[in-house]
Scaffold this active site. Structure first.
Site, short mmCIF file in Angstrom:
data_model
loop_
_atom_site.label_atom_id
_atom_site.label_comp_id
_atom_site.label_asym_id
_atom_site.label_seq_id
_atom_site.Cartn_x
_atom_site.Cartn_y
_atom_site.Cartn_z
N ASN A 105 51.29 15.33 87.78
CA ASN A 105 51.08 14.31 86.75
C ASN A 105 52.08 14.38 85.59
O ASN A 105 52.45 13.36 85.01
CB ASN A 105 49.63 14.35 86.22
N GLU A 114 45.49 26.51 84.04
CA GLU A 114 45.14 25.34 83.23
C GLU A 114 44.64 24.30 84.21
O GLU A 114 45.41 23.76 85.01
CB GLU A 114 46.36 24.85 82.44
N CYS A 152 44.60 15.86 82.55
CA CYS A 152 43.44 16.75 82.44
C CYS A 152 42.82 16.68 81.06
O CYS A 152 41.66 17.05 80.87
CB CYS A 152 43.83 18.18 82.79
N GLU A 206 35.50 14.92 87.22
CA GLU A 206 36.84 14.51 86.83
C GLU A 206 37.35 13.47 87.82
O GLU A 206 37.60 13.77 88.98
CB GLU A 206 37.79 15.70 86.78
N LYS A 234 35.44 27.62 80.44
CA LYS A 234 34.66 27.37 81.66
C LYS A 234 35.60 27.03 82.83
O LYS A 234 36.61 27.70 83.02
CB LYS A 234 33.61 26.28 81.39
N GLY A 241 39.74 26.62 82.95
CA GLY A 241 40.81 27.59 83.12
C GLY A 241 40.68 28.87 82.34
O GLY A 241 39.65 29.16 81.72
N GLU A 270 48.62 28.12 77.59
CA GLU A 270 49.97 27.61 77.54
C GLU A 270 50.35 27.45 76.06
O GLU A 270 49.48 27.32 75.20
CB GLU A 270 50.07 26.24 78.23
#
Length: 494
Positions: A161, A259, A293, A394, A464, A467, A471
């Site tokens: 993405n 992540e 995300c 998601e 949770k 991840g 980063e």
């Protein structure tokens, strides 16, 4: 050298594998890439197998041991990263065009992302010279020194993405700390990441420090994760794949940062500036066609302003311009593929079946220039309940669900009632409430009266199933290091 990008007239630096400073032969496997916005052939790329990934890992391990990069000075690493950033800027438009065509995203977004990637290398170039250990005041007759050292060869696995930007997020701190790397872009979007190998070489980074292999996660990715020479894995992708990486990395106790997915919420209180909230929330939900995300795919609204927010948000959604990714006026591009669009549409049908009301969107262009691409108009649902799948899972597409809440306590409970905890927004005119609610939310990042919560200088990551590890920020740099504690006895008894 494999073929140029089809129809562009522009050569790609490398569409093969980049190992130890050169394009290398593979087992001969290749794959054609297609532009998701048009369905036309874009490029032919080499497909790495497990053996190619293992070879890249072994090169990274050998070059790390030899120390041409790992034992060089922080100042030298800084200069090389700044040179890499400069080369990205020199090729910014070509990289943005490539990203827009390969990922189907608006060219304005791609230009921003390439610039942000250059900024990322510049930030970690500066951070390289401030990464330091410490001298703790130990209880002893001597001096204790804690050193930070590079962790070793790293596997950096990047999603489709944000291919170039997230590659920079991982590559910049890994290199700043003195590590060698094998970068594995997603099979669907490898083109911009494959340019990073040659650009790193031009910037003076020694051969074998940056290696790039494009191939399926099940073969090339798994081989990297399991290779005994790899000491650190940084993965961005969905939560189920993250769990599998943890499983594969467990036997060697590899360092892992993940992540992963999200189902982020925007909490809108009655005293919020609704006009600013709607304007900001549009692309927070539908930017990159919702394939983010951090997408604020749940909007939780206080009951007294719920209907007003729904009306304004739906009207603004209808005005979003979906179109050709290479048109600077386009706000919403295509999804990554027609297959992914079908997955998103399945969620739309599930939402309807469960009783939610589709207010707009979820339409496929049937004529004109967009008909051949993986386009789907942004969709808004109301009459959504917390138990519905569109409120919990998601979707990774342009679908936003709007839910009401009665009071602050219920707002927090609804936001936290998720297996994810990555990002979110909070809209209110009450500063004390903003602090209370932000502290109560189980999420890695939250923005107050805004939708942007990711900054180079601040850590980014989730709670949770979103991840582990971080980063960006100094925390990311430290995540690519190990510590060694050394004690010097300076006095003797007597």
């Amino acid at each position: 050298m494999l073929p140029a990008v089809f129809g562009s007239g522009e050569q790609v630096d490398s569409v093969g594998l980049w190992i130890e400073g050169r394009v290398v032969a593979t087992n001969g496997a290749t794959a054609d890439l297609f532009e998701p916005a048009t369905g036309r052939a874009l490029a032919r790329v080499a497909v790495a197998g497990a053996g190619d990934a293992e070879h890249a890992a072994e090169v990274a391990a050998r070059v790390f041991r030899e120390g041409a990069w790992s034992r060089t000075s922080a100042a030298a690493r800084q200069r090389a990263l700044l040179a890499l950033a400069a080369r990205i800027r020199e090729q910014a438009e070509a990289l943005a065009q490539l990203e827009a065509r390969n990922a189907g995203k608006p060219i304005s977004d791609a230009r921003w992302e390439v610039d942000a990637a250059a900024q990322c290398f510049e930030f970690f170039a500066g951070a390289a010279t401030v990464l330091s250990g410490r001298v703790p005041p130990v209880d002893g007759r001597g001096l204790s020194v804690v050193l930070r050292k590079p962790v070793g060869p790293c596997a950096l696995i990047v999603p489709w993405n944000f291919p170039f930007l997230i590659a920079a997020w991982k590559l910049a701190p890994a290199l700043a700390a003195g590590n060698t790397v094998v970068l594995k872009p997603a099979s669907a979007t490898p083109l911009s990441a494959l340019r990073l190998g040659p650009l790193a070489r031009e910037a003076g980074i020694p051969d074998g420090v940056v290696n790039v292999v494009a191939g399926p996660g099940a073969s090339a990715g798994a081989a990297l994760v399991c290779h005994p020479a790899i000491r650190k894995i940084s993965f961005t992708g969905d939560s189920s794949n993250g769990a599998e990486i943890l499983h594969l990395a467990a036997p060697d106790i590899k360092r892992v940062s993940l992540e992963l997915g999200g189902k982020s919420a925007s909490l809108v209180f009655a005293d919020a500036d609704l006009e600013a909230c709607v304007e900001s929330s549009l692309l927070a939900g539908f930017g990159n066609a919702g394939q983010d995300c951090c997408a604020r795919s749940r909007i939780l609204v206080e009951e007294s302003v719920h209907d007003r927010l729904v009306e304004r948000f739906t009207a603004a959604t209808r005005r979003l311009r979906m179109g050709d990714p290479l048109d600077s006026d386009t706000q919403v591009g295509s999804l990554i593929s027609s297959a992914h669009r079908e997955r998103v549409l399945a969620y739309v049908e599930t939402g309807r079946a469960e009783g939610a009301r589709l207010l707009c969107g979820a339409e496929i262009p049937s004529a004109g220039a967009l008909a051949g691409g993986a386009f789907l108009s942004p969709a808004v649902f109301s009459d959504v309940t917390p138990a519905m799948r569109i409120a919990r899972e998601e979707i990774f597409g342009p679908v936003v669900a709007i839910l009401p809440f009665r009071d602050e306590q219920e707002a927090v409970a609804l936001a936290n009632d998720s297996e994810y905890g990555l990002s979110g927004s909070l809209w209110t005119g009450d500063a004390r409430r903003a602090l209370r609610v932000a502290r109560a939310l189980e999420t890695g990042a939250i923005s107050v009266n805004a939708s942007r919560s990711v900054f180079l200088e601040a850590p980014f990551g989730g709670w949770k199933r979103s991840g582990m590890g971080r980063e960006l920020g100094i925390e990311a740099l430290e995540g690519y290091t190990e510590t060694t504690s050394i004690y010097f006895e300076t006095e003797t008894e007597g």
